[in-house]
Design a protein around this motif. Sequence first.
Motif, PDB file in Angstrom:
ATOM      1  N   ALA A   2       0.830  -1.197   0.000  1.00 29.95           N
ATOM      2  CA  ALA A   2       0.000   0.000   0.000  1.00 29.95           C
ATOM      3  C   ALA A   2       0.869   1.253   0.000  1.00 29.95           C
ATOM      4  O   ALA A   2       1.949   1.274   0.602  1.00 29.95           O
ATOM      5  N   GLN A   3       0.359   2.281  -0.661  1.00 26.70           N
ATOM      6  CA  GLN A   3       1.075   3.558  -0.702  1.00 26.70           C
ATOM      7  C   GLN A   3       0.616   4.407   0.481  1.00 26.70           C
ATOM      8  O   GLN A   3      -0.547   4.816   0.548  1.00 26.70           O
ATOM      9  N   VAL A   4       1.526   4.669   1.415  1.00 21.89           N
ATOM     10  CA  VAL A   4       1.137   5.395   2.636  1.00 21.89           C
ATOM     11  C   VAL A   4       1.973   6.656   2.859  1.00 21.89           C
ATOM     12  O   VAL A   4       1.844   7.284   3.910  1.00 21.89           O
ATOM     13  N   GLN A   5       2.793   7.043   1.902  1.00 21.65           N
ATOM     14  CA  GLN A   5       3.657   8.204   2.114  1.00 21.65           C
ATOM     15  C   GLN A   5       2.853   9.464   2.451  1.00 21.65           C
ATOM     16  O   GLN A   5       3.223  10.242   3.337  1.00 21.65           O
ATOM     17  N   LYS A   6       1.744   9.676   1.752  1.00 22.73           N
ATOM     18  CA  LYS A   6       0.947  10.878   2.000  1.00 22.73           C
ATOM     19  C   LYS A   6       0.422  10.906   3.435  1.00 22.73           C
ATOM     20  O   LYS A   6       0.268  11.974   4.032  1.00 22.73           O
ATOM     21  N   TYR A   7       0.193   9.734   4.022  1.00 28.26           N
ATOM     22  CA  TYR A   7      -0.344   9.681   5.375  1.00 28.26           C
ATOM     23  C   TYR A   7       0.757   9.941   6.412  1.00 28.26           C
ATOM     24  O   TYR A   7       0.494  10.518   7.471  1.00 28.26           O
ATOM     25  N   PHE A   8       1.982   9.534   6.113  1.00 29.62           N
ATOM     26  CA  PHE A   8       3.106   9.926   6.968  1.00 29.62           C
ATOM     27  C   PHE A   8       3.258  11.445   6.966  1.00 29.62           C
ATOM     28  O   PHE A   8       3.496  12.059   8.012  1.00 29.62           O
ATOM     29  N   GLU A   9       3.106  12.055   5.810  1.00 31.45           N
ATOM     30  CA  GLU A   9       3.263  13.503   5.722  1.00 31.45           C
ATOM     31  C   GLU A   9       2.114  14.230   6.420  1.00 31.45           C
ATOM     32  O   GLU A   9       2.329  15.261   7.074  1.00 31.45           O
ATOM     33  N   GLU A  10       0.908  13.690   6.331  1.00 26.05           N
ATOM     34  CA  GLU A  10      -0.222  14.276   7.049  1.00 26.05           C
ATOM     35  C   GLU A  10      -0.032  14.129   8.562  1.00 26.05           C
ATOM     36  O   GLU A  10      -0.355  15.050   9.329  1.00 26.05           O
ATOM     37  N   PHE A  11       0.463  12.998   8.977  1.00 24.41           N
ATOM     38  CA  PHE A  11       0.748  12.767  10.399  1.00 24.41           C
ATOM     39  C   PHE A  11       1.775  13.770  10.901  1.00 24.41           C
ATOM     40  O   PHE A  11       1.615  14.378  11.970  1.00 24.41           O
ATOM     41  N   HIS A  12       2.802  13.971  10.099  1.00 27.58           N
ATOM     42  CA  HIS A  12       3.850  14.922  10.472  1.00 27.58           C
ATOM     43  C   HIS A  12       3.282  16.324  10.642  1.00 27.58           C
ATOM     44  O   HIS A  12       3.611  17.041  11.595  1.00 27.58           O
ATOM     45  N   GLU A  13       2.406  16.744   9.743  1.00 25.39           N
ATOM     46  CA  GLU A  13       1.816  18.076   9.851  1.00 25.39           C
ATOM     47  C   GLU A  13       0.944  18.205  11.097  1.00 25.39           C
ATOM     48  O   GLU A  13       0.822  19.284  11.678  1.00 25.39           O
ATOM     49  N   ALA A  14       0.352  17.092  11.524  1.00 29.47           N
ATOM     50  CA  ALA A  14      -0.520  17.125  12.699  1.00 29.47           C
ATOM     51  C   ALA A  14       0.258  17.241  14.000  1.00 29.47           C
ATOM     52  O   ALA A  14      -0.241  17.805  14.978  1.00 29.47           O
ATOM     53  N   ILE A  15       1.501  16.723  14.035  1.00 30.60           N
ATOM     54  CA  ILE A  15       2.233  16.662  15.304  1.00 30.60           C
ATOM     55  C   ILE A  15       3.336  17.704  15.418  1.00 30.60           C
ATOM     56  O   ILE A  15       3.818  17.975  16.521  1.00 30.60           O
ATOM     57  N   ARG A  16       3.755  18.292  14.324  1.00 29.43           N
ATOM     58  CA  ARG A  16       4.872  19.227  14.379  1.00 29.43           C
ATOM     59  C   ARG A  16       4.439  20.548  14.993  1.00 29.43           C
ATOM     60  O   ARG A  16       3.267  20.921  14.935  1.00 29.43           O
ATOM     61  N   LEU A  17       5.387  21.242  15.588  1.00 29.55           N
ATOM     62  CA  LEU A  17       5.113  22.587  16.069  1.00 29.55           C
ATOM     63  C   LEU A  17       4.960  23.515  14.869  1.00 29.55           C
ATOM     64  O   LEU A  17       5.857  23.598  14.026  1.00 29.55           O
ATOM     65  N   GLY A  18       3.825  24.195  14.784  1.00 31.45           N
ATOM     66  CA  GLY A  18       3.549  25.037  13.630  1.00 31.45           C
ATOM     67  C   GLY A  18       4.380  26.302  13.626  1.00 31.45           C
ATOM     68  O   GLY A  18       4.601  26.924  14.664  1.00 31.45           O
TER      69      GLY A  18
END
Length: 348
Positions: A2-18
Amino acid sequence: MAQVQKYFEEFHEAIRLGRFDEESTLREKRDIIRQKLRNSLPKEFADHEEDAPAFRFADQGSYALGTGIKPIAGDFDIDQGLYFELVDGQYPDGVVLKQRIRDALEGHTQKVLIRRSCVTVFYQRADEDQYHVDLAVYREGAFGGVPRIAKGKEFSEATNRTWEPSDSAGLSDWFTGTLSDTERTQLRRLVRCVKRWKDENFAAEGNAAPTGIALTVVVRSNFAPQYLDALAGKVDDLRTLKSAVEATISSFVLYLEGDGTQYHRARVQLPVQPYNDLLAKLTNNQCQQLYENLVKLKDALADAERAVDPVDACKKLRAVFGADFPVPDPADTAAKAAPTILGSSASA
């Protein structure tokens, strides 16, 4: 798979300090403290009939490395280095400098504490900590050399008040040196992912969890980028992280006690002075728990890699990374299989 790269990137945006919310607030607190000390420290030294040494500030820790995450529990923080230019024999007791800093900040907030490795300035709301700034105090000479950090609490015995080598700038150079911009971005993303994994899988209180710097060194030391499309520079976070975790697990050594007790233990050496073992404070039982949690992480990554359906893959990943890891709606994942992999070699 399965292609999950986009979900890793979405996860990163959710947890990183903005950059435009939490980080901007922390930067504002940092800048206010810097200006307060520039204005007040010289007078504080003068009140003690001392000449104020020259000093400078530097960003440190996860803020300097670009690896900060939003905490699940607790307050946001930012690390600052306060470097004093001192001659030999000047301020042999670094705690004195911490006291000068604490007193110079009197009235700025309701809580400023002298801790073993820093002076911490807390910002509170309704008596609860919301943000804090850690000020690590260093001495450096006019002719260079590795700075030394002041260790010791306000009421520590003299033997527990020391100046220890600490090369924060060297750590930053080591972390990002030799990497391309794409690789630096992926490395920071994976460090943040592993930090959130720690927060989800270890108790928040106590010392059972590995420190953020230990995990940062582990990920960087075992970082070998994998690609979905090497020619296009499209990285593969899943396989890159799986490779790093497998390498970390392989560094653990199995020990056998006289009573038959077995445990796994590893050494994670800081790559710059003072070159200390970043897992040294973990007990044998705690190190064994770290090993077991890493094995669970590796198994989840492997299961996600084998999955054909992105929904199934992301459910495996959410189990170890927490609820912020996205799971797509089945209706939105019409194509179950990943596209053909064009390149999978690790970069040099």
